[in-house]
Design an enzyme around this catalytic site. Structure first.
Site, mmCIF file in Angstrom:
data_model
loop_
_atom_site.group_PDB
_atom_site.id
_atom_site.type_symbol
_atom_site.label_atom_id
_atom_site.label_comp_id
_atom_site.label_asym_id
_atom_site.label_seq_id
_atom_site.Cartn_x
_atom_site.Cartn_y
_atom_site.Cartn_z
ATOM 1 N N GLY A 133 0.823 -1.205 0.000
ATOM 2 C CA GLY A 133 0.000 0.000 0.000
ATOM 3 C C GLY A 133 0.855 1.252 0.000
ATOM 4 O O GLY A 133 0.769 2.067 -0.896
ATOM 5 N N THR B 241 3.654 -6.417 6.362
ATOM 6 C CA THR B 241 4.395 -5.912 7.505
ATOM 7 C C THR B 241 4.686 -6.990 8.531
ATOM 8 O O THR B 241 5.583 -6.836 9.347
ATOM 9 C CB THR B 241 3.561 -4.812 8.158
ATOM 10 O OG1 THR B 241 2.201 -5.265 8.197
ATOM 11 C CG2 THR B 241 3.613 -3.540 7.350
ATOM 12 N N THR C 231 10.818 -10.236 10.540
ATOM 13 C CA THR C 231 9.906 -9.355 9.811
ATOM 14 C C THR C 231 10.270 -7.891 10.045
ATOM 15 O O THR C 231 10.110 -7.060 9.148
ATOM 16 C CB THR C 231 8.440 -9.612 10.202
ATOM 17 O OG1 THR C 231 8.311 -9.446 11.612
ATOM 18 C CG2 THR C 231 8.008 -11.009 9.804
ATOM 19 N N GLY D 65 5.994 1.529 16.054
ATOM 20 C CA GLY D 65 5.961 1.042 14.673
ATOM 21 C C GLY D 65 7.298 1.236 13.996
ATOM 22 O O GLY D 65 8.115 2.051 14.417
ATOM 23 N N GLU E 250 8.157 2.859 8.546
ATOM 24 C CA GLU E 250 8.460 4.048 7.751
ATOM 25 C C GLU E 250 9.771 4.728 8.118
ATOM 26 O O GLU E 250 10.400 5.352 7.267
ATOM 27 C CB GLU E 250 7.305 5.060 7.888
ATOM 28 C CG GLU E 250 6.011 4.514 7.287
ATOM 29 C CD GLU E 250 4.805 5.366 7.575
ATOM 30 O OE1 GLU E 250 4.488 6.223 6.750
ATOM 31 O OE2 GLU E 250 4.185 5.182 8.649
#
Lengths: 760, 332, 243
Positions: free
Chosen positions: A240, A468, A656, A724, A727
């Protein structure tokens, strides 16, 4: 060993390597028809007339919808939509009027029996326009642009005009302009929809989306349906990077088409439409001025940001890293936005921070050279442990450790301060570095956990896995929280009927959803434990719950491990086939990014956690190091190796997580070296139409990427401590490479992408 | 993509007959460019004549001339990896392998490669003016975005470049194109005459007449195999069309250049033989200075557009570098 | 509101073994497991072209319009959705399949040209529960994220190793004049040969590691490094699980 953090293989890996993982376009339905959009061939004006006769005569065509005959949908009131949990990529409802806002806009849709028939007939729709001169030239339109007052509820303009006197007084200063081009997301999976109406009031939508909840809200809104009657499914999505974060007009078009022909309809947009209809990162022009004392201490930072936008309030917040990094006493951050006849600008991987860090971190490098200070040391000198704007301490910050670790692993000490000092055959060799930062967001999320008497566990949430690793780390979290093995856990996500979760964007999923999974598991465990301790037949009958530990799907008394009871036995004795718990975990900040309302029992949070939002500033940090080889004759750059170190809280799965970082660096290498959408200023069409001319990195472009994590849990973001990381590793890459190019060649590139022509 | 009639043929005569009979009929070979163009509604044949089963895949030495004949329907990858091509025409191997991807080279045929159409974005976008697609509609690129476009031989009608890598090597190697005419007879076309400059007819890429079919490409014997190199500069390291590419080949007599061949890709509507450079080099010694002077000589006639001025400087450097790498077993 | 709903054809998928008569403009579509009659040399657009081919060892006979690509035939008609549509123009490699053992792009291949072909897709690589070594290596080395390019990557990777075994060279091969013989691929050789398969998630280094492992036959560990002390344990109660 606990599951959390372990580099276990993806639990969905087998499905993905065998082709069994199904994406939105892969749920073919009986009687399914195919829709293909008709696009505008001008960038500004109105439709004068449409002739659909040839298209309607074309074999297999069921219907052609244009603004002349399309059903009228509920009018868009962005505020009302927002209250309903919906957002749009662009505030444009398709086929409601004849206005054309940009080249390639959907102005019609053809529905036919087959894909080939629909695609062909779409080309047969004849459209005449009353054309107006499009606003395409960024520089010209900036002059007529506007200065946004707010951005995400905060004042957008900061200390306007206040930097000038400090800059004038600074002993050492630089003032430079940096530009970054329009960039498109281009996930590998084309945006796809299968809309299945079940009667007049009920709908199933298979959609490639980063938020099933948002799509549900948007579809329910425009078609005046009850949200619970709209089910949106996206168990797998093919990437995405922001393009699937907000719904675009193609979704509404597909649902409309399905309603009109009263059959299931599939609409898959083309790669060309990915360039025009599903958002982009705006071009930016950034003026950065930095002033420092001769000791290297920053006295003032000024970052003026220009970008463009259309049909949305969104604008590229490229001043974002300048809000967070370095200890300068004064920073001026301002924005100017042009309105262009180009589709909406939206968030692209590391919005704001990726282009913004190119400017800021290039400028930091330039100033370090002026000061004759090592660029790493220069950053250390100006390090801040508190948020420069809010003055709050960071929740957990190890940026200097990132610099130091990166420098050591990379071999930064071998770098020559003077450019053009290192050669390897015909190549000039250069080293460059940059800092990285990204906001650590968390939103409310819900999860349900179900333990069956056979020992199997199902974990559910309406979150998503964009690649992700969400499936895997949800399973790992539940495994540890319940004391069962990962193999016994099935994770179900990507379904709007499941407990709601926020959009999988802004690196928010890990920080938001895992606390909900953890809380649901803990609630289930407590309920189960209570069944055991209250049960006369249990060996744990009457044991103090605080003295009970758990493992291998069993409870044990801490002091006497012969006293145990298995989960299955507990359920069977209580005549239960399963036990379930559902919780909503609210973040300390109570962020509005989350799914609306608590659908489940609120997870208990201690008062300390809830007050953390007022006490800390939440950000992740990192350091980037690049080695480049430049073939100066031909203008060719090869990034030889890359070292990337990140302080992102607890790592939930090393494998991951590392892949996420490698992927982010690769994505940013594309933006650094090749990605650029160019528009013809006369027509407003992207001249880079497809992946043949919008270049993204191929395998040979990408070097070995050495990934390191600080790995220290953030004690304030959640009980888990994971922020997270999807990014942050895209931030600072462009600057690190450009700085390395300068170190190699003495040539400063301030205009991305660094294509061969710019180095000649 | 329009509906079309699909016709399968088993021999070359049937193929040329079928296509000659129908002005809107086209041969279908590898399809890697044609199917793409049909999806874009740029190519709109009403009939495709499938020639993939034709027996035109041989790569063999022609007894009389010693030339190597490569079949028009041999796949690019098979051609690049044919032992004789690798041994005697490594320049061709490199050029083929510099283009596209492994998958595409497995599909694309040699004849089809020659007939690739430009990748000019204005040609591909039916909403844009393009004289090559629709004569008289104008050239969108002339005053548009023309970074990828021609610096040699363009006209006001068309500034597009020819995209093939393989053909650049074929140009340098003075290949000969074997063609079967509509009436079944054969003719040959010298490679230099095969592709054309746009002039006032940019819709015509080459000198094939309607219905004519390439049957083979012949490579004359040469003494270049020890001293040749194909160098390509592009916006990413692989799987991209050239900004500029150069096929360079040298035949040496001791230290003296007996014969030089230099052809450029990405600069013109056809493979651009750098004849000025070749002429300059003949009889000279193989030095960096001479290579540079040859490159300068060639690029003097360049006429860049608004966004591709860099190609002039890049052209100078890449010619010199390719010649140097040709001398040094590929090393710079 | 004016909506004109017209039905010229219906596109029901006929199930195994059924033959549908063509009436006027109606299109014939069938998937049959039985041997097809001799395929027509030429067919008009309305009648469609009959093609018999093998996909993953299963015989298929389809009659479809000639403009249907192999990719769309697989995904929309045969029901094998493992091969992906990423660009539909030969620019990404997601649709890569093996045709008669060689990697090709199914988006630029017309089904009509596939008569008698033997096609292998991602669905045909595993033997029952046993993954193809390349599939297993992709899982081990995390050679994917979203998984969308993965079927094409894996098909391509398998072909790359065959090509290397056959001695095929690439643009980064230093000496293309060498005698064709099985070649050992460097990392750059793997990268160049895999450059026709775009992975937007950026799993390239992991893809290279997976291919290298299968190519060399030597198992490789991945190194997982933390900068400092790692803190992974979340629950006191879990201490005992390490016992």
């Amino acid at each position: 060993m606990t599951e959390t953090g372990k580099p276990i293989d993806r639990v969905d890996g087998r499905l993905k390597v065998t082709g069994a993982a199904k994406y939105a376009a892969e749920y073919n339905q009986p009687q399914m028809a195919y829709a293909f959009p008709v696009r505008s061939t001008i960038a500004n004006g109105t439709i004068a007339s449409v002739d659909t006769n040839a298209a309607l005569q074309s074999p297999g065509v069921l219907m052609v919808l244009t603004h002349e005959n399309a059903p009228r949908l509920k009018a868009l009131d962005p505020q009302e939509l927002s209250q309903a949990g919906g957002r749009l990529g662009e505030n444009l409802v398709p086929l409601q009027d004849g206005r054309v806002h940009y080249f390639g806009q959907f102005i019609g849709v053809v529905v036919a029996e087959t894909y080939e028939q629909a695609r062909h007939a779409a080309g047969l729709v004849r459209v005449a326009y009353a054309e107006e001169k499009p606003a395409i030239d960024f520089e010209t339109e900036l002059l007529k642009g506007f200065r946004p007052e707010t951005a995400q509820g905060q004042p957008a303009q900061l200390n306007t005009g206040q930097a000038a006197p400090l800059l004038a007084a600074a002993p050492v200063k630089i003032e430079r302009t940096y530009t970054t081009p329009t960039e498109n997301h281009h996930p590998m999976e084309l945006h796809s929809t299968i809309a299945i109406w079940e009667g007049a009031n009920k709908l199933i939508v298979h959609e490639s989306t980063q938020s099933v909840m948002t799509v549900r809200a948007v579809v329910a809104y425009f078609f005046s349906l009850k949200p619970e009657n709209v089910r949106v499914l996206a168990p797998y999505i093919g990437g995405g990077f922001g393009s699937k974060g907000n719904p675009w007009t193609n979704i509404v078009l597909a649902v409309m088409a399905g309603q009109a022909v009263n059959r299931p309809v599939k609409l898959v947009i083309t790669r060309h439409m990915m360039q025009t209809n599903v958002g982009r990162r705006s071009e930016t022009k950034q003026q950065v001025a930095l002033g420092a004392g001769s000791d290297g201490k920053l006295a003032v930072m000024r970052h003026h940001n220009n970008s463009y936008s259309n049909l949305t309030q969104y604008f590229e917040r490229s001043g974002s890293p300048t809000e967070v990094l370095y200890s300068a006493p004064l920073r001026e951050i301002t924005y100017q936005v042009a309105r262009l006849n180009i589709g909406a600008s939206t968030f692209v991987r590391a919005p704001g921070d990726a282009p913004g860090s190119f400017a800021l971190e290039s400028a930091m490098d330039e100033l370090a050279y002026e000061l004759k200070i090592d660029p790493v040391e220069f950053r250390v000198i100006n390090h801040t442990t508190t948020d420069p704007l809010s003055k709050l301490p960071y929740s957990s910050e190890h940026l200097i450790e990132c610099y130091r670790t990166g420098a050591e692993k990379f071999g930064w000490a071998r770098r020559k301060q003077q450019p053009r000092q290192t050669r390897d055959g015909r190549y000039l060799v250069g080293y460059g570095t940059a800092a990285a930062t990204y906001p650590a967001s968390r939103a409310s999320a819900s999860a349900r956990v179900r333990l069956a008497a056979d020992g199997r566990v199902i974990v559910q949430s309406a979150t998503l896995d964009l690649g992700t690793g969400t499936y895997t780390i949800m399973a790992q979290t539940a495994a540890d929280a319940l004391g069962v093995s990962v193999e016994r856990i099935a994770v179900e996500i990507g379904d709007s009927d499941l407990p709601p979760a926020p959009v999988s964007a802004r690196s928010i999923t890990t920080a938001s959803v895992l606390p909900a999974v953890l809380a649901a598991c803990e609630m289930l465990r407590k309920d189960l434990m209570q069944l055991a301790t209250a049960d006369a037949k249990s060996k744990l009958n009457g044991v103090n719950p605080a003295e009970i530990i758990f493992s291998d799907a069993k409870f044990f008394a801490r002091s006497d491990r012969s006293k145990s009871d298995s989960y299955s036995d507990i359920l069977r004795r209580n005549n239960k086939t399963a036990l379930e718990a559902c919780t909503t975990a609210m973040p300390a900040s109570g962020s509005g990014l989350g799914a609306p309302g608590a659908s489940c029992i609120l997870a208990p949070t201690d008062s300390e956690e809830n007050s953390d939002a007022q006490k800390y500033s939440f950000h992740s940090f990192g350091a980037q190091f690049a080695e480049v080889r430049v073939d100066e004759d031909l203008g060719l750059i090869r990034v030889k190796r890359f070292t990337t170190v990140h302080d992102v809280g607890r790592i939930m799965n090393e494998k991951t997580a590392r892949s996420q970082i490698i992927g982010s660096v690769t994505y940013a290498l594309g933006e650094t070296l090749m990605e650029e959408t160019l528009f013809d200023k006369r027509f407003g069409n992207p001249v880079t139409r497809t992946l043949a001319d919008y270049h993204v990195p191929v395998n040979l472009d990408v070097p070995p990427i050495d990934v390191h994590f600080i790995g220290k849990p953030d004690p304030h973001i959640s009980p888990i401590g994971a922020r997270g990381l999807g990014e942050i590793a895209s931030v600072g890459v462009a600057a690190a490479v450009a700085n390395a190019v300068f170190n190699a060649t003495g040539k400063r590139i301030r205009d991305l992408p660094i294509t061969p022509d710019k180095l000649l | 993509m329009r509906p079309f009639q699909y016709t399968k043929v088993n021999d070359a005569s049937a193929a040329v007959q079928a296509v000659s009979a129908n002005a809107n009929s086209q041969f279908l070979a590898g399809g890697t460019n044609l199917i793409d163009l049909m999806k874009e509604d740029v190519a709109c044949p009403v009939e495709l004549v499938d020639i993939t089963r034709l027996n035109l895949t041989q790569i063999s030495t022609v007894a009389e001339s010693g030339n190597l004949s490569i079949g028009a329907l041999a796949k690019n990858s098979d051609t690049a990896n044919h032992p004789v091509v690798r041994q005697n025409y490594p320049l061709l191997t490199q050029a083929i392998l510099a283009g596209a991807s492994g998958q595409i080279r497995n599909m694309a045929t040699n004849g089809g490669n020659l007939n690739q159409r430009t990748r000019c974005s204005y040609f591909y976008d039916t909403a844009m003016p393009c004289n090559k697609r629709e004569l008289g509609s104008g050239c969108g690129a002339l005053e548009g975005i023309n970074r990828y476009h021609a610096i040699f031989g363009w006209s006001e009608q068309c500034v597009a470049v020819y995209p093939s890598d393989m053909a650049i090597a074929l140009a340098a190697l003075d290949a000969i194109v074997q063609v079967q005419r509509a009436d079944g007879t054969q003719r040959t076309i010298a490679f230099a005459d095969y592709h054309r400059l746009p002039e006032n007819n940019p819709e015509k890429d080459n000198s094939l007449n309607p219905g004519e079919l390439i049957t083979a490409i012949e490579l004359p014997t040469n003494n270049f195999a020890d001293r040749s190199y194909y160098l390509k500069v592009r916006d990413r390291s692989s799987y991209a069309f050239a900004l500029v590419s150069v096929a360079a080949a040298l035949e040496m007599d001791g230290n003296q250049i007996q014969q030089a061949r230099v052809a450029m890709g990405g600069v013109a509507h056809k493979p651009w033989r750098a004849l000025e450079a070749e002429e300059f080099l003949t009889g000279k010694t193989a030095t960096a200075a001479n290579f540079q002077a040859a490159a300068e000589a060639e690029m003097r006639q360049a006429k860049p557009l608004e966004h591709n001025q860099f190609k002039v400087e890049l052209g100078k450097r890449i010619i010199a570098r390719a010649l140097m790498q040709a001398m040094n077993d590929g090393r710079a | 509101m004016r909506i004109r709903l017209r039905r010229r054809r219906f596109g029901q998928l006929l199930i195994v073994g059924t033959v549908m008569t063509t009436v006027g403009n109606w299109m014939k579509r069938s998937i049959a497991q039985t041997s097809s009659p001799a395929s027509p040399i030429s067919s008009s657009q309305s009648n469609g072209v009959n093609v018999a081919l093998s996909v993953n060892g299963t015989f298929h006979s389809l009659t479809l319009e000639p403009r249907v690509t192999l990719l769309d035939a697989l995904r929309e008609h045969i029901g094998l959705t493992g091969s992906k549509k990423g660009c539909d123009h030969g620019q990404c490699g997601a649709c890569t399949v093996l045709m008669d053992g060689r990697r090709v792009l199914s988006c630029l291949t017309l089904l009509a040209t596939c008569e008698g072909s033997d096609v292998t897709t991602i669905e045909g690589l595993a033997q029952g529960d046993d993954l193809h070594p390349m599939q297993a290596a992709f899982i081990k080395h995390d050679g994917f994220q979203c998984g969308y390019c993965t079927p094409g990557q894996i098909c391509s990777a398998i072909a790359v190793l065959n090509e290397a075994h056959n001695g095929e060279v690439s643009y980064v091969t230093t000496d293309v004049r060498q005698e064709p013989r099985s070649v050992q691929l460097s990392d750059d050789e793997i990268r160049e040969r895999m450059s026709g398969n775009i992975c937007r998630c950026g799993a390239y280094p992991n893809i290279v590691a997976a291919i290298r492992e299968v190519h060399t036959g030597e198992a490789e560990a991945q190194s997982w490094q933390f900068a400092g002390e790692t803190e992974t344990a979340m629950f006191d109660a879990l201490e005992m699980r390490t016992e």
